[in-house]
Design a protein around this motif. Structure first.
Motif, short mmCIF file in Angstrom:
data_model
loop_
_atom_site.label_atom_id
_atom_site.label_comp_id
_atom_site.label_asym_id
_atom_site.label_seq_id
_atom_site.Cartn_x
_atom_site.Cartn_y
_atom_site.Cartn_z
N VAL A 51 0.89 -1.07 -0.07
CA VAL A 51 -0.03 -0.15 0.00
C VAL A 51 0.77 1.19 0.04
N GLN A 55 -4.17 4.59 -1.51
CA GLN A 55 -5.15 3.86 -0.80
C GLN A 55 -5.79 4.80 0.36
N TYR A 224 -10.07 0.66 3.47
CA TYR A 224 -9.45 1.71 3.02
C TYR A 224 -10.34 2.47 2.07
N ILE A 231 -6.22 -2.39 -4.82
CA ILE A 231 -5.16 -2.76 -4.12
C ILE A 231 -4.13 -3.95 -4.38
#
Length: 252
Positions: A51, A55, A224, A231
């Motif tokens: 990440v 995000q 998120y 993601i």
């Protein structure tokens, strides 16, 4: 109706249906409804995310409960950039029941030594931290006019040495198949490779076995809410027991 016209209409109808189906399939892939790669959970039981600020706000209690075992968090890029969500993400992720590490996006226009300084000054190690990751991939004009292997070796080697000395761990090198072929193939054999292939099964031109595989950039999980709705998902080559024994930082 003329038989030729009927046949033509049938063929035209088949073509239209084919085009509509292709467009629908493209949109399902693009929107993450269908993943081009979906590795077996039985074969690859250990999986995780990587990440960055894209995000946005991450609820680590929720995300860590999304059947993941690890998370790598973007810390730095080049000699001066620090991801503005890193400190929050790194601190919160450590409080969850997943393994945590940090990664650096390597710049082709910045000295390796100062890139290492940027990462080291940003990432404070903790007991059990996963090895640092150096993300080596093409970007911008370097995708069209890449530097020579000799040029990259000098700065990458400098960064690797500094990172390894400071953390006492060999960094993992992340690469696309293209950047691997140009800069890493038949070299850097003492370093584990995190390979990216989000379309087909991961492979490396020299037949080497990857340690981590980023198999998709279109997964959607809970936890998120950033500008990027997708993601990245990754798997570890090995069992849960082998992952538990994988090198980690040990407080001195």
């Amino acid at each position: 109706m003329n038989k030729k016209i009927k046949l033509l209409l049938i063929v035209l109808g088949i073509l239209i249906i084919g085009v509509i189906s292709a467009v629908a399939l493209y949109h399902m892939v693009w929107n993450g409804v269908i993943l081009l790669n979906n590795p077996s959970k039985r074969k690859y039981p250990v999986r995780g995310v990587d990440v960055s600020h894209y995000q946005g706000d991450i609820n680590w209690d929720v995300l860590s409960g999304e059947d993941i075992d690890f998370a790598f968090i973007k810390a730095t890029e080049g000699s001066s950039f620090v991801d503005d969500r890193f400190a929050y993400n790194f601190g919160k992720a450590q409080k969850c029941s997943i393994a945590v590490g940090a990664y650096h996006f390597f710049s082709f226009s910045s000295p390796g030594a100062t890139q290492a300084e940027n990462f080291i000054s940003t990432v404070s190690p903790f007991d059990g931290m996963l090895p640092p990751v150096i993300d080596l991939e093409f970007y911008g004009d370097f995708a069209v006019n890449p530097l020579s292997k000799e040029e990259v070796d000098k700065e990458l080697g400098s960064m690797i040495s500094a990172i390894e000395e400071y953390y006492g761990l060999k960094p993992i090198i992340y690469a696309t198949e293209d950047s691997y072929e140009l800069y890493l193939a038949n070299d850097y054999e003492e370093y584990d490779i995190w390979i990216r292939n989000v379309k087909t099964k991961a492979k490396m031109s020299d037949g080497r076995q990857w340690t981590l595989w980023q198999y998709t950039n279109r997964e959607q999980l809970n936890g998120y809410s950033g500008e990027e709705k997708f993601i990245d998902m990754n798997v570890f080559f090995g069992s849960e027991e082998e992952f538990a024994a994988y090198p980690r930082y040990t407080l001195k």
